[in-house]
Design an enzyme around this catalytic site. Sequence first.
Site, PDB file in Angstrom:
ATOM      1  N   ASP A 164       0.852  -1.183   0.000  1.00 48.38           N
ATOM      2  CA  ASP A 164       0.000   0.000   0.000  1.00 48.38           C
ATOM      3  C   ASP A 164       0.893   1.240   0.000  1.00 48.38           C
ATOM      4  O   ASP A 164       1.923   1.276   0.694  1.00 48.38           O
ATOM      5  CB  ASP A 164      -0.900  -0.025   1.241  1.00 48.38           C
ATOM      6  CG  ASP A 164      -1.913   1.095   1.251  1.00 48.38           C
ATOM      7  OD1 ASP A 164      -3.035   0.863   0.788  1.00 48.38           O
ATOM      8  OD2 ASP A 164      -1.581   2.199   1.737  1.00 48.38           O
ATOM      9  N   ASN A 191      -3.195  13.072  -3.434  1.00 48.44           N
ATOM     10  CA  ASN A 191      -4.419  13.494  -4.116  1.00 48.44           C
ATOM     11  C   ASN A 191      -4.905  14.842  -3.602  1.00 48.44           C
ATOM     12  O   ASN A 191      -5.339  15.706  -4.386  1.00 48.44           O
ATOM     13  CB  ASN A 191      -5.516  12.445  -3.928  1.00 48.44           C
ATOM     14  CG  ASN A 191      -5.318  11.241  -4.829  1.00 48.44           C
ATOM     15  OD1 ASN A 191      -4.734  11.335  -5.905  1.00 48.44           O
ATOM     16  ND2 ASN A 191      -5.801  10.084  -4.390  1.00 48.44           N
ATOM     17  N   ASP A 205      -3.087   9.625 -10.114  1.00 52.43           N
ATOM     18  CA  ASP A 205      -3.171   8.534 -11.094  1.00 52.43           C
ATOM     19  C   ASP A 205      -1.838   8.331 -11.798  1.00 52.43           C
ATOM     20  O   ASP A 205      -1.400   7.190 -12.019  1.00 52.43           O
ATOM     21  CB  ASP A 205      -4.253   8.852 -12.139  1.00 52.43           C
ATOM     22  CG  ASP A 205      -5.662   8.698 -11.588  1.00 52.43           C
ATOM     23  OD1 ASP A 205      -5.812   8.149 -10.478  1.00 52.43           O
ATOM     24  OD2 ASP A 205      -6.612   9.129 -12.262  1.00 52.43           O
ATOM     25  N   GLU A 258      -4.843   2.395  -4.097  1.00 53.51           N
ATOM     26  CA  GLU A 258      -3.374   2.380  -4.095  1.00 53.51           C
ATOM     27  C   GLU A 258      -2.836   1.102  -3.477  1.00 53.51           C
ATOM     28  O   GLU A 258      -1.679   1.067  -3.022  1.00 53.51           O
ATOM     29  CB  GLU A 258      -2.839   3.609  -3.330  1.00 53.51           C
ATOM     30  CG  GLU A 258      -3.089   3.623  -1.844  1.00 53.51           C
ATOM     31  CD  GLU A 258      -4.464   4.174  -1.448  1.00 53.51           C
ATOM     32  OE1 GLU A 258      -4.612   4.516  -0.265  1.00 53.51           O
ATOM     33  OE2 GLU A 258      -5.358   4.273  -2.314  1.00 53.51           O
TER      34      GLU A 258
END
Length: 332
Positions: free
Chosen positions: A194, A202, A211, A237
């Site tokens: 992760d 973000n 992205d 993610e």
Amino acid sequence: MNMKILVFGSYDFIKKLPDQIHESATDNLVAITDFHQAVAQIQTASPDVIFVQASLNGSIELCGWLKEQTQLSCIHCILVEDRPHQLVQRSENGWEWDLDMTTAALHQGADAYIWQVQTEETATHHLMLGQLTVGLRKAQKYRDLLEKNHILSAIALADSLTDLNNRRALEWELPRQITKARNQNIPMSLLILDVDYFKRVNDQYGHLVGDRLLQLLCTRLRHNLRSQDTPFRYGGEEFVVLLAHTTGEEALIVGERLKRIVGEQPFGINSKLTIDITISLGVASLENDDDEQGMSLLHRADQCLLAAKKSGRNRVMGWHHLSPSPTLEAVS
């Protein structure tokens, strides 16, 4: 297109087939006269067309067996009638009896029913070549369908953002890998990783940058995995990597290497922006009491991932049975 032709018939029967059939075959035509040998040949190398000599023992049985095999429905089965008593009956009873015989042959599993009459050799050869063309078209359509299905399956099992296999692909592949590992008595592990604090990326730079960061991360991971490792995007993610032929200790080494290659160099989003990230990883190995679908294996790896994140992130955590109760081992 090369035509794969199998003949269930004698050597003399093969000699009477039109020259064009011999020329169309990928390999030289071989006479197979045993039912079980024919079945084995079909299962080993599925032909496009089968010519079946009606007078041979097992001929009708072979047609019926083919009809029952759904996965072999693309094979065009041509039953060639050469039984002397049937040829006599045909000449004595006319076209209505001929039609009844054809109906019976098709019902028994043949795709075509052709009379091998010496006085009608030219017509017989034309019918055989016509059915060969039908078989060729049938085989080509089947190949086209397989190709389209393969493309659709690839689309359905691929993550559109990262081009990795997606979660659906993992749900299909994990049970297969578990079965293979158990049948061959070889170790298998998996890891879940992760991206640490990905939400901050973000929030600070926007989802397009997020992205792009995931795409770059997947490229770096893919280029640093071994040939037997299979990565999947599990969601957001989070990623899963199946580690075939890998013990728990070896899986920890793989996890540590991935952690290092992600954290040691920033990711260049564009000419003006680079971002440093780290990853946390949980590792688990296949055990005897794991279920066939791999849910318990995934759960253990996920528990290790949670422990790695709680202990400070940028860590690899593995599950080891050092005592009757499971304990966690961390690598930082």
